[in-house]
Design a protein around this motif. Sequence first.
Motif: not given
Length: 440
Positions: A90-97, A99-103
């Motif tokens: 399933q699609p997720v998004r990685v959020l790191r301080a 940095q731009a969100p990574l799909d």
Amino acid sequence: MTRRLTALALLLTLGLPASATELRLYPGFAEVRTPVTLQAAGGQATHQLRFSRAAWSFIQPGSLTFTGAPLRRLEVRPTDLDWLTTQQGQPVRVLRAGQAPLDGVLVRAADLLVRLSSGEYLTAAPGELAFAAPPPPDALAGGVAVQVDVAGQGQVTGALSYRTQALAWQPRYELNAAGSGARLAALAEIRNRGTETYEARQVDLFAGDVRTTPAGLGNEQQSGRGVTPTAAVMPVPMLPGSAGVTSLGEVRGLQRYALPGGLTLGRGESLTLPFVQPRLTGFTRYALISMYFDRQERTGRANRHYKFTPDQSLPTGPLTVREDGTLVGTVPLPAAQASRPVDLDLGADHELRYVRRVQTLGVERNAEGRILSTTFQVTYTLTSTKARPVQTQVREQLYGRFVVVDGQPAPSQQVTVARRVDVPAGQQATVTFRVKLGAN
């Protein structure tokens, strides 16, 4: 959405009203009992329930059981990856301080491996993942699933129960002394150390010695890993006119009480309610000096004591003592029987000191010169710097082949000499007695 204790989640699963849950609170733990109605097929009925990891860490090992039908099997397994496994692909998004969100797509639930849209792979931390759909409560923290199989035919009625150390109660007392009298207030303090909410209409409190699995043994081995609870306990103030605790009498050496109106207690909360209302008689303040006999000169301080007799039995608990509104100490109240005196030691009295001296008055020997007995005079000199007179008791334990106190033979070889004296304010008083001890 407010999270409920596992017992409440079980109620929702079974379609039972919240009033069906019973809570039995003991000092140190609570027993949760929930009526269950199952439909058996092939001689067996099965029920499943889930615990959050935090709730399971408080449950006493071996305490989960089913009553009303023979137990065939009880299986416990971790559910750490149950929901995450369904999210693989399933699609997720990685959020790191910073940095731009990574799909990307969740490739592997076990270590949160994500294949980014760029084609690269990345291992994310649980708090870095954003999902397209909201996860269930504690989905990332994991939990524990329990399956209970019981024998039966047709409709099977029983009760599921377990013991948890997240919820417990203890009596707490306040003794307020003024003038020649004192009043004892008894309070019941219920604490929720867990992360879930407890709710039940029927709540009983039990006091006494109940032996269970030693405290500190959790379910870490059964569930795969342990969680250390860190919830703070916040007091809930008493409301004027709130219902108190009522006594239901004695049950096999335990004292039983009921909490009218039931209980709802959230995570980290405590609730304090009026408890039994004992009446006191024979209230006395006194100072005590207690010694074992020896021949040495000794000095020291008396101890402060409060003595009273309650008209009903009281379970053990911490007791705060106030004199004319001033805190003078907090001590354990031992389990008290109705109409039996209670004696409290509040520690040293720095305003009442003593000097104890021993004088040898005579030695009795036989023809061969062996000592048969020795006579002593013991003298206590008490010095008070108090503003009021104080009643003082002196107790000294003696042992000899035979014992004679002030000319009176004692009935046994071990004797406690007890003397009382009133020490005037800012003055001295003496206590003297003679003892004859037979040599062993």
